[in-house]
Structures are given as C-alpha cells and as structure tokens.
Design a protein around this motif. Sequence first.
Motif, PDB file in Angstrom:
ATOM      1  N   LYS A 195       2.143 -18.696  -1.498  1.00 25.53           N
ATOM      2  CA  LYS A 195       2.283 -18.862  -0.056  1.00 25.53           C
ATOM      3  C   LYS A 195       1.727 -17.675   0.729  1.00 25.53           C
ATOM      4  CE  LYS A 195       6.505 -21.671  -0.396  1.00 25.53           C
ATOM      5  NZ  LYS A 195       7.932 -21.752   0.017  1.00 25.53           N
ATOM      6  N   THR A 196       1.374 -16.607   0.036  1.00 23.30           N
ATOM      7  CA  THR A 196       0.900 -15.393   0.704  1.00 23.30           C
ATOM      8  C   THR A 196      -0.462 -15.624   1.340  1.00 23.30           C
ATOM      9  OG1 THR A 196       2.063 -14.083  -0.979  1.00 23.30           O
ATOM     10  CG2 THR A 196       0.487 -12.926   0.426  1.00 23.30           C
ATOM     11  N   ARG A 197      -0.603 -15.164   2.590  1.00 25.81           N
ATOM     12  CA  ARG A 197      -1.860 -15.341   3.307  1.00 25.81           C
ATOM     13  C   ARG A 197      -2.475 -14.032   3.796  1.00 25.81           C
ATOM     14  NH1 ARG A 197      -1.253 -19.123   0.890  1.00 25.81           N
ATOM     15  NH2 ARG A 197      -1.177 -21.315   1.493  1.00 25.81           N
ATOM     16  N   ALA A 198      -1.770 -12.900   3.628  1.00 21.61           N
ATOM     17  CA  ALA A 198      -2.332 -11.625   4.080  1.00 21.61           C
ATOM     18  C   ALA A 198      -1.518 -10.472   3.518  1.00 21.61           C
ATOM     19  CB  ALA A 198      -2.362 -11.542   5.604  1.00 21.61           C
ATOM     20  N   ILE A 199      -2.165  -9.310   3.445  1.00 23.23           N
ATOM     21  CA  ILE A 199      -1.504  -8.045   3.100  1.00 23.23           C
ATOM     22  C   ILE A 199      -1.658  -7.112   4.291  1.00 23.23           C
ATOM     23  CG2 ILE A 199      -1.619  -6.011   1.622  1.00 23.23           C
ATOM     24  CD1 ILE A 199      -2.372  -7.807  -0.677  1.00 23.23           C
ATOM     25  N   TYR A 200      -0.574  -6.416   4.650  1.00 23.05           N
ATOM     26  CA  TYR A 200      -0.551  -5.625   5.878  1.00 23.05           C
ATOM     27  C   TYR A 200       0.029  -4.238   5.601  1.00 23.05           C
ATOM     28  CZ  TYR A 200       0.427  -4.410  10.767  1.00 23.05           C
ATOM     29  OH  TYR A 200       0.464  -3.794  11.989  1.00 23.05           O
ATOM     30  N   CYS A 201      -0.592  -3.214   6.180  1.00 23.87           N
ATOM     31  CA  CYS A 201      -0.028  -1.863   6.095  1.00 23.87           C
ATOM     32  C   CYS A 201      -0.514  -1.035   7.273  1.00 23.87           C
ATOM     33  CB  CYS A 201      -0.411  -1.185   4.773  1.00 23.87           C
ATOM     34  SG  CYS A 201      -2.131  -0.615   4.715  1.00 23.87           S
ATOM     35  N   GLU A 202       0.085   0.138   7.435  1.00 24.80           N
ATOM     36  CA  GLU A 202      -0.411   1.159   8.348  1.00 24.80           C
ATOM     37  C   GLU A 202      -1.065   2.252   7.522  1.00 24.80           C
ATOM     38  OE1 GLU A 202       3.159   0.548  11.678  1.00 24.80           O
ATOM     39  OE2 GLU A 202       3.095   2.379  10.459  1.00 24.80           O
ATOM     40  N   THR A 203      -2.090   2.905   8.053  1.00 26.34           N
ATOM     41  CA  THR A 203      -2.730   3.984   7.305  1.00 26.34           C
ATOM     42  C   THR A 203      -1.729   5.113   7.067  1.00 26.34           C
ATOM     43  OG1 THR A 203      -3.584   4.824   9.416  1.00 26.34           O
ATOM     44  CG2 THR A 203      -5.078   3.511   8.050  1.00 26.34           C
ATOM     45  N   LEU A 204      -1.114   5.573   8.138  1.00 24.57           N
ATOM     46  CA  LEU A 204      -0.021   6.549   8.068  1.00 24.57           C
ATOM     47  C   LEU A 204       1.228   5.874   8.588  1.00 24.57           C
ATOM     48  CD1 LEU A 204      -1.666   9.823   9.430  1.00 24.57           C
ATOM     49  CD2 LEU A 204      -0.880   9.415   7.101  1.00 24.57           C
ATOM     50  N   GLY A 205       2.290   5.857   7.777  1.00 25.67           N
ATOM     51  CA  GLY A 205       3.532   5.238   8.214  1.00 25.67           C
ATOM     52  C   GLY A 205       4.110   5.958   9.415  1.00 25.67           C
ATOM     53  N   ASN A 206       4.757   5.209  10.295  1.00 26.46           N
ATOM     54  CA  ASN A 206       5.313   5.756  11.534  1.00 26.46           C
ATOM     55  C   ASN A 206       6.834   5.635  11.495  1.00 26.46           C
ATOM     56  OD1 ASN A 206       6.029   6.403  14.145  1.00 26.46           O
ATOM     57  ND2 ASN A 206       4.976   4.686  15.103  1.00 26.46           N
ATOM     58  N   PRO A 207       7.581   6.758  11.452  1.00 25.81           N
ATOM     59  CA  PRO A 207       7.162   8.148  11.636  1.00 25.81           C
ATOM     60  C   PRO A 207       7.136   8.982  10.359  1.00 25.81           C
ATOM     61  CG  PRO A 207       9.488   8.005  12.053  1.00 25.81           C
ATOM     62  CD  PRO A 207       9.046   6.626  11.595  1.00 25.81           C
ATOM     63  N   ALA A 208       7.284   8.349   9.181  1.00 18.72           N
ATOM     64  CA  ALA A 208       7.389   9.131   7.946  1.00 18.72           C
ATOM     65  C   ALA A 208       6.068   9.804   7.571  1.00 18.72           C
ATOM     66  CB  ALA A 208       7.858   8.246   6.793  1.00 18.72           C
ATOM     67  N   LEU A 209       4.926   9.253   8.036  1.00 21.38           N
ATOM     68  CA  LEU A 209       3.608   9.860   7.885  1.00 21.38           C
ATOM     69  C   LEU A 209       3.126   9.902   6.443  1.00 21.38           C
ATOM     70  CD1 LEU A 209       3.925  12.831  10.432  1.00 21.38           C
ATOM     71  CD2 LEU A 209       3.081  10.510  10.827  1.00 21.38           C
ATOM     72  N   ASN A 210       3.583   8.963   5.616  1.00 25.74           N
ATOM     73  CA  ASN A 210       3.059   8.886   4.259  1.00 25.74           C
ATOM     74  C   ASN A 210       1.821   7.993   4.237  1.00 25.74           C
ATOM     75  OD1 ASN A 210       5.084   7.087   5.020  1.00 25.74           O
ATOM     76  ND2 ASN A 210       5.458   6.434   2.928  1.00 25.74           N
ATOM     77  N   MET A 211       0.775   8.462   3.567  1.00 23.41           N
ATOM     78  CA  MET A 211      -0.530   7.816   3.570  1.00 23.41           C
ATOM     79  C   MET A 211      -0.590   6.698   2.548  1.00 23.41           C
ATOM     80  SD  MET A 211      -3.619   8.282   5.036  1.00 23.41           S
ATOM     81  CE  MET A 211      -4.936   7.077   4.899  1.00 23.41           C
ATOM     82  N   THR A 212      -1.167   5.547   2.943  1.00 28.74           N
ATOM     83  CA  THR A 212      -1.360   4.422   2.035  1.00 28.74           C
ATOM     84  C   THR A 212      -2.666   4.599   1.270  1.00 28.74           C
ATOM     85  OG1 THR A 212      -0.208   2.955   3.577  1.00 28.74           O
ATOM     86  CG2 THR A 212      -1.554   1.908   1.882  1.00 28.74           C
ATOM     87  N   ASP A 213      -2.643   4.281  -0.019  1.00 26.93           N
ATOM     88  CA  ASP A 213      -3.847   4.324  -0.842  1.00 26.93           C
ATOM     89  C   ASP A 213      -4.656   3.059  -0.566  1.00 26.93           C
ATOM     90  OD1 ASP A 213      -5.826   4.480  -2.744  1.00 26.93           O
ATOM     91  OD2 ASP A 213      -4.488   5.061  -4.384  1.00 26.93           O
ATOM     92  N   LEU A 214      -5.554   3.126   0.400  1.00 27.94           N
ATOM     93  CA  LEU A 214      -6.263   1.945   0.882  1.00 27.94           C
ATOM     94  C   LEU A 214      -7.122   1.302  -0.196  1.00 27.94           C
ATOM     95  CD1 LEU A 214      -7.390   3.249   4.391  1.00 27.94           C
ATOM     96  CD2 LEU A 214      -5.381   1.875   3.844  1.00 27.94           C
ATOM     97  N   ASP A 215      -7.842   2.101  -0.971  1.00 23.15           N
ATOM     98  CA  ASP A 215      -8.684   1.555  -2.033  1.00 23.15           C
ATOM     99  C   ASP A 215      -7.883   0.669  -2.976  1.00 23.15           C
ATOM    100  OD1 ASP A 215     -11.270   2.389  -1.509  1.00 23.15           O
ATOM    101  OD2 ASP A 215     -11.011   4.316  -2.500  1.00 23.15           O
ATOM    102  N   ALA A 216      -6.722   1.171  -3.383  1.00 24.82           N
ATOM    103  CA  ALA A 216      -5.907   0.453  -4.368  1.00 24.82           C
ATOM    104  C   ALA A 216      -5.367  -0.846  -3.792  1.00 24.82           C
ATOM    105  CB  ALA A 216      -4.759   1.344  -4.840  1.00 24.82           C
TER     106      ALA A 216
END
Length: 425
Positions: A143-164
């Motif tokens: 049923k999944t139709r998309a994956i969603y993230c923020e580059t830097l989480g707000n406000p924790a500021l942890n970076m997402t590994d975009l390539d992965a």
Amino acid sequence: MKLETLAIHAGYTPEQEGHSCAVPVYRTSAYQFNSTEHAANLFALKELGNIYSRISNPTQDVLEQRMAQLEGGKAALALSSGTSAIFYTIINICEHGDEVVAAHNLYGGTYAQFNSILPQLGITVRFVDPTDPENFAKAINDKTRAIYCETLGNPALNMTDLDAVAAIAQKAQLPFIVDSTFTPPSMLRPIEYGADIVIHSLTKWLGGHGTGLGGIVIDAGNFDWTNPKFSLYNVPDDSYHGLRYAHDLGELNPVAFALRMRLVPLRNLGACITPDNSWMFLQGIETLALRVERHSENGLAVARHLQAHPDVDWVNYPGLEGSPGHEAAAKYLQNGFGGMVSFGIRGGREAGQKFIENLQIFSHVANVGDAKSLAIHPATTTHSQLSPEQLESSGISDELIRLSIGIEHIDDIVADLDQAIKNAH
C-alpha cells in the motif's frame, strides 16, 4: 551557470518584460485571452499560458523557474505556505487506503498533519527512526506510495542519509520526497542524491527576512508515474477531460507530477501564493549564498561556544563532532552546516523558559532562517501538540532550546547567549 549566478538571473529575461531590470510584480487576478480559440486551447492544455492567478502568475513563474534550476529539477510549483506544499505533495500521490513511510523526527506541524489529518482522508503514515535507513525498507508494504523525510530533523538536527534512503525508494519503485527547508540549495541539492521531489518553506532561508509566507515543490522529472499502482496518474481524470497524467502530456510527461499538482490540488483547493510574496522571495534568493555562508560561520562558532559552556548540558549541531548525524552531515553538507543549533540548558524546562525571556538580540518567534537570530523552546511551542512519547521519539527534551543563528556580528550573538544563560540560573 553557477548557483550564485542562477540565484540572480535564472527564469527571467528583461527583454520580454519591457526591459525592466527587476522582475515586475503582476498584481492581477485574470489574464486577457487573444480569442475564444486561445482561451479554449489554454483550458485544454493545447497551449501553456496564464488563465487566473490562482493557477499561475508571471511573477510566480520566475520564482518557479529559478527554484527549479537552483535545485536541478525540471519544474516547480510555488504555494501559499510550506505546509500547503507538503499537503499537496501527499494528496497528489496518495488516495484513500494508500500509505506513506516517513521519518519520525519531523517538524511538529508536519507530524501533526501526517499523524492526525491525513488519516481522516484514509491515508496512513508509518513513522520510522531515520537514523537507520533500513527502517524505511522494513515499513514498506503493497500500500506504500511514497517515502518522506527531512534533510535535517527539526529541531533535533540529525542528518538523513539521503543516498541510502533513495536506494531503498528506487528499489521499491516509490517516489522519494525530501523536505530540504533547513538545507537550501547553496548547502545541498537533494535531487543529486536521488530525491524525486524536493519541498521548501520559502518563508525560511530562501526568503531570509521574515517578511512573507510561501512554499515550493520541485519536481526532479525523473520518476516513472506509469506504474499502475499510482492510479492518479494512470486512470482518466474525469475532472480534466479524461486526462491520464502519466501518458497524455506529450513532451510534458516528465513533469506529470508538477503539472497535476497545478491542475488538481492547486486549481481546485486554492492554496495559491501571492505575486507580492513571490517577488519578496526572489529578492531573498538573490543573496541566499552569501547569507548562508554567514549563517554557517556563526552557527559553528555558537555551537563550539555553547559546547564549552559550564551551564550547557549538550549541544546538537550538524557540523559538530559527536552530534547526531554528524558523519552524514559531513558527507552531504560540504558548503557549510547552516545556522541551526539546538542545546540543552542546565536546569531543564524552567531554566529554558527563563533563558528565552532574558534574550535581548535574539527574537522569540516561531520561525527560522531569518537574517535575525531567533530562539524558541519547542516542547512548549512548536511541538507542544505532541505526546510525551512522541516528543521523546522525536528527540525533543524539556531542556531543548532551538536557535536559528542570524547574520549579526558573532561577538554580539555570543554575548547575548551568555547573559541569558547567566540570568536563567
């Protein structure tokens, strides 16, 4: 052209606008048709052009072209707010019964939209810890139709590994949506790392002066929407001439996502950006690269200063060794780490509130990305609608203070922080 040049020139030709060196502001509701045939062709998509400013406006068009080029995308759509940009993105893909897999460390308003409002429309969001990209893969189902993230989480500021995460999305044949508000294009271009759709709140660094509200969605133009599971793009749309957006747009097929968002959510729900706001954001974008350099320089200096302060328990800054996601941030943010700093003041919630009340240069506002330095206590404001469990999973503790470091002189910024910390105890 390089990014700094595109930020000033992309999307605008003075010769086409009476040789006006500056982009004009088109304050008009509607546009004169050349003939009945011309009008019919516009409505039937046989020609592209302006019909009504809820759908498009020449000032807005320059903004959209400029942002598409700055992000390396093929099309963009500007909207009335970043929140509208996020909502329209999801409903431009998902129907009742569909699901989205999203990082759980989101801005509080986005989390509330995903957790409370989308389920009312029959769209389920499965939240995962983005620090391990495999968590996204584990949450995907038929049923999944998309994956969603923020580059830097707000406000924790942890970076997402975009390539992965992008690799996971591509394997599952799902669009990868990235909110890059905290990392404007002079810092990071997510499309280069596999993002299919990029979202910004124009209100923040792109505008840069806290004067307008707006959001924008950039379509990379790379995703194949002909997959039958994306029924909105493959089933004829009865509201628009039976159009199948993934098949019937000819040379515009690569930007089916952006065009459908303009023709369906924007045209029929109406979260349009004003020409005046579009113009203000164009002014901000011209100096984006310069401002982000100073934001990053000041942000790193503040983070290091707070790290050595005896009344500070911890500091999160993507450019600081030991901060969550620093390794990923060092990989993706090679032009500076931005101006966002979060820290825990000794004394918890009470000390945090006193700190805020004693600031003099910093403005206490619910905003980020301004030329001015800003501060807020998320647990009692921007994320106050979250439960204690949700706050904990998002990395938001009682003592967390979020700082948006501006472009003032660093000595004045540090002096204000020091006196506010001193007076909080």
